[in-house]
Motif scaffolding. Structure first.
Motif, PDB file in Angstrom:
ATOM      1  N   PRO A  81       0.808  -1.224   0.000  1.00 50.44           N
ATOM      2  CA  PRO A  81       0.000   0.000   0.000  1.00 50.44           C
ATOM      3  C   PRO A  81       0.838   1.269   0.000  1.00 50.44           C
ATOM      4  O   PRO A  81       0.504   2.229  -0.713  1.00 50.44           O
ATOM      5  N   TYR A  82       1.886   1.294   0.819  1.00 50.57           N
ATOM      6  CA  TYR A  82       2.778   2.469   0.834  1.00 50.57           C
ATOM      7  C   TYR A  82       3.958   2.139  -0.062  1.00 50.57           C
ATOM      8  O   TYR A  82       4.787   1.284   0.282  1.00 50.57           O
ATOM      9  N   PHE A  83       4.032   2.783  -1.224  1.00 52.77           N
ATOM     10  CA  PHE A  83       5.117   2.444  -2.149  1.00 52.77           C
ATOM     11  C   PHE A  83       6.352   3.277  -1.806  1.00 52.77           C
ATOM     12  O   PHE A  83       6.286   4.506  -1.754  1.00 52.77           O
ATOM     13  N   PRO A  84       7.489   2.597  -1.562  1.00 50.62           N
ATOM     14  CA  PRO A  84       8.668   3.332  -1.088  1.00 50.62           C
ATOM     15  C   PRO A  84       9.170   4.348  -2.111  1.00 50.62           C
ATOM     16  O   PRO A  84       9.152   4.090  -3.317  1.00 50.62           O
ATOM     17  N   ALA A  85       9.580   5.489  -1.592  1.00 55.67           N
ATOM     18  CA  ALA A  85      10.178   6.571  -2.394  1.00 55.67           C
ATOM     19  C   ALA A  85       9.220   7.147  -3.435  1.00 55.67           C
ATOM     20  O   ALA A  85       9.662   7.789  -4.388  1.00 55.67           O
ATOM     21  N   ALA A  86       7.915   6.940  -3.245  1.00 54.84           N
ATOM     22  CA  ALA A  86       6.958   7.543  -4.188  1.00 54.84           C
ATOM     23  C   ALA A  86       7.140   9.057  -4.238  1.00 54.84           C
ATOM     24  O   ALA A  86       6.838   9.695  -5.244  1.00 54.84           O
ATOM     25  N   ARG A  87       7.638   9.630  -3.128  1.00 52.59           N
ATOM     26  CA  ARG A  87       7.852  11.094  -3.101  1.00 52.59           C
ATOM     27  C   ARG A  87       9.081  11.500  -3.907  1.00 52.59           C
ATOM     28  O   ARG A  87       9.177  12.633  -4.361  1.00 52.59           O
ATOM     29  N   GLN A  88      10.047  10.580  -4.035  1.00 56.84           N
ATOM     30  CA  GLN A  88      11.260  10.911  -4.806  1.00 56.84           C
ATOM     31  C   GLN A  88      10.967  10.568  -6.269  1.00 56.84           C
ATOM     32  O   GLN A  88      11.568   9.684  -6.859  1.00 56.84           O
ATOM     33  N   ASP A  89       9.963  11.278  -6.817  1.00 58.30           N
ATOM     34  CA  ASP A  89       9.501  11.002  -8.176  1.00 58.30           C
ATOM     35  C   ASP A  89      10.140  11.932  -9.189  1.00 58.30           C
ATOM     36  O   ASP A  89       9.748  11.973 -10.361  1.00 58.30           O
ATOM     37  N   ARG A  90      11.114  12.695  -8.710  1.00 60.74           N
ATOM     38  CA  ARG A  90      11.950  13.511  -9.589  1.00 60.74           C
ATOM     39  C   ARG A  90      13.200  13.852  -8.791  1.00 60.74           C
ATOM     40  O   ARG A  90      13.090  14.091  -7.583  1.00 60.74           O
ATOM     41  N   PRO A  91      14.368  13.848  -9.455  1.00 60.75           N
ATOM     42  CA  PRO A  91      15.558  14.295  -8.726  1.00 60.75           C
ATOM     43  C   PRO A  91      15.402  15.794  -8.464  1.00 60.75           C
ATOM     44  O   PRO A  91      15.214  16.575  -9.391  1.00 60.75           O
ATOM     45  N   MET A  92      15.412  16.185  -7.180  1.00 59.43           N
ATOM     46  CA  MET A  92      15.154  17.589  -6.824  1.00 59.43           C
ATOM     47  C   MET A  92      16.375  18.459  -7.147  1.00 59.43           C
ATOM     48  O   MET A  92      16.236  19.586  -7.596  1.00 59.43           O
ATOM     49  N   VAL A  93      17.547  17.912  -6.840  1.00 60.49           N
ATOM     50  CA  VAL A  93      18.788  18.653  -7.112  1.00 60.49           C
ATOM     51  C   VAL A  93      19.792  17.695  -7.747  1.00 60.49           C
ATOM     52  O   VAL A  93      19.666  16.473  -7.630  1.00 60.49           O
ATOM     53  N   GLU A  94      20.787  18.256  -8.397  1.00 63.83           N
ATOM     54  CA  GLU A  94      21.810  17.440  -9.078  1.00 63.83           C
ATOM     55  C   GLU A  94      22.455  16.473  -8.081  1.00 63.83           C
ATOM     56  O   GLU A  94      22.723  16.838  -6.938  1.00 63.83           O
ATOM     57  N   GLY A  95      22.661  15.245  -8.536  1.00 60.21           N
ATOM     58  CA  GLY A  95      23.328  14.262  -7.684  1.00 60.21           C
ATOM     59  C   GLY A  95      22.368  13.312  -6.986  1.00 60.21           C
ATOM     60  O   GLY A  95      22.813  12.368  -6.332  1.00 60.21           O
ATOM     61  N   GLU A  96      21.045  13.544  -7.130  1.00 64.04           N
ATOM     62  CA  GLU A  96      20.073  12.648  -6.480  1.00 64.04           C
ATOM     63  C   GLU A  96      19.572  11.587  -7.467  1.00 64.04           C
ATOM     64  O   GLU A  96      19.534  11.824  -8.671  1.00 64.04           O
ATOM     65  N   PRO A  97      19.135  10.428  -6.939  1.00 62.71           N
ATOM     66  CA  PRO A  97      18.548   9.401  -7.818  1.00 62.71           C
ATOM     67  C   PRO A  97      17.063   9.657  -8.077  1.00 62.71           C
ATOM     68  O   PRO A  97      16.417  10.416  -7.350  1.00 62.71           O
ATOM     69  N   LEU A  98      16.538   8.967  -9.071  1.00 61.98           N
ATOM     70  CA  LEU A  98      15.090   8.894  -9.266  1.00 61.98           C
ATOM     71  C   LEU A  98      14.655   7.625  -8.525  1.00 61.98           C
ATOM     72  O   LEU A  98      14.424   6.564  -9.115  1.00 61.98           O
ATOM     73  N   SER A  99      14.579   7.740  -7.200  1.00 62.59           N
ATOM     74  CA  SER A  99      14.449   6.540  -6.344  1.00 62.59           C
ATOM     75  C   SER A  99      13.230   5.700  -6.669  1.00 62.59           C
ATOM     76  O   SER A  99      13.294   4.460  -6.651  1.00 62.59           O
ATOM     77  N   VAL A 100      12.100   6.339  -6.934  1.00 66.54           N
ATOM     78  CA  VAL A 100      10.885   5.559  -7.167  1.00 66.54           C
ATOM     79  C   VAL A 100      11.077   4.613  -8.354  1.00 66.54           C
ATOM     80  O   VAL A 100      10.554   3.490  -8.366  1.00 66.54           O
ATOM     81  N   ARG A 101      11.878   5.030  -9.322  1.00 67.14           N
ATOM     82  CA  ARG A 101      12.118   4.155 -10.475  1.00 67.14           C
ATOM     83  C   ARG A 101      12.964   2.943 -10.086  1.00 67.14           C
ATOM     84  O   ARG A 101      12.770   1.841 -10.604  1.00 67.14           O
ATOM     85  N   VAL A 102      13.908   3.137  -9.185  1.00 69.59           N
ATOM     86  CA  VAL A 102      14.758   2.027  -8.740  1.00 69.59           C
ATOM     87  C   VAL A 102      13.878   0.956  -8.082  1.00 69.59           C
ATOM     88  O   VAL A 102      13.988  -0.242  -8.390  1.00 69.59           O
TER      89      VAL A 102
END
Ligand SMILES: O=P(O)(O)OC[C@H]1O[C@H](OP(=O)(O)OP(=O)(O)O)[C@H](O)[C@@H]1O
Length: 284
Positions: A81-102
């Motif tokens: 039900p709670y999908f991990p890193a759904a909030r990291q749905d875009r890299p906010m700043v350079e150097g971050e992953p697109l975690s939800v895709r991982v």
């Protein structure tokens, strides 16, 4: 359908279950042993359910899936039900992953028949998942509203992300009025620096802030302070996923009532707090 419930205290559905033992090795690796009894037929479909509050919870899903496949189960579905890193749905700043895709890539690699998620943060999660089924927050908010006279309720969307979903919800609930809010977040530090409510007066209105996730709660505490300036009858919060990483007290001090589900964790009962079991909201 047979269920394999991985999260203690979370066993949605009316299904026969596969029991298991799980633990974490001294080296940090999660492990699972399924107890496959003679009355469990690998030809039957299986639903794995898991609440993910850390990486070990997520890893256990992958391990359980492998154990099922090795025992010849072909038809495996997942309720996360709670999908991990759904909030990291875009890299906010350079150097971050697109975690939800991982996370989505790892789930897609398991080839589930169906993956069910509850009120995902944005459209990105369902766009990335194969065979996805989205359960919206409609049944949850409908349940919350049973405690109110609907004629007096105004739904509040705290930010642009919530605003995208709230108009559809308001229509589904019979055309409830909506007020939008906005917050300013420093994406480098995550700190919230300002709040705004786009209304002049909320006199006599029971304001229900609706959002997907409450983490630390700063969004809702800041927004409630702005709403209180507009003379509402009450200000309450309904969030699908209650993380409450800074505890409930700062929220219940500021809000008349806080509502959530058990999609992330089961909490101790508290004053001005209602937790609805997801089991009562899902059509399983
Ligand atoms: O309890 P808090 O710590 O205040 O966090 C909760 C907020 O965080 C998430 O939004 P986010 O700010 O990530 O939204 P965005 O995708 O619009 O940036 C969520 O949708 C809530 O609005």
């Amino acid at each position: 359908m047979i269920a394999l419930h991985l999260s203690p205290g979370f066993s949605p559905g009316p299904f026969k279950t596969i029991t298991h033992e799980s633990f974490i090795f001294k080296g940090g690796e999660p492990h699972i042993k399924l107890k496959l009894t003679a009355d469990v037929d690998p030809a039957d479909p299986v639903l794995i359910t898991q609440r993910v509050a850390n990486s070990a919870d997520f890893m256990l899903v992958l391990l359980a899936t492998d154990a099922l496949r090795r025992a010849d189960f072909q038809r495996v579905s997942l309720l996360m039900p709670y999908f991990p890193a759904a909030r990291q749905d875009r890299p906010m700043v350079e150097g971050e992953p697109l975690s939800v895709r991982v996370y989505a890539d790892l789930i897609n690699a398991q080839h589930y028949d169906r993956v069910t998620v509850f009120d995902p943060h944005s459209d990105v999660t369902p766009a990335l998942l194969n065979h996805v089924q989205v359960v919206t927050n409609q049944a949850f908010i409908t349940q919350v509203l049973t405690g109110f006279d609907r004629e007096t309720v105004t739904l509040i969307a705290p930010d642009a992300g919530a605003a995208k979903k709230i108009h559809k919800l308001a229509q589904e609930l019979g055309g409830l009025p909506v007020v939008l809010g906005e917050k300013v977040r420093d994406v480098r530090t995550g700190a919230l620096t300002g709040f705004q409510v786009f209304a002049d007066d909320l006199g006599g209105r029971h304001c229900l802030i609706v959002d997907d996730i409450c983490d630390g709660g700063g969004t809702f505490i800041g927004l409630a302070a702005e709403l209180r300036k507009l003379n509402p009858a009450s200000v309450s919060l309904a969030v699908s996923h209650g993380i409450f990483s800074k505890g409930l007290a700062p929220l219940t001090d500021m809000l008349d009532h806080v509502y959530t589900t058990d999609s992330f964790a089961t909490l101790t009962p508290a004053h001005a707090f209602t937790q609805t079991e997801l089991n009562t909201l899902l059509q399983l």
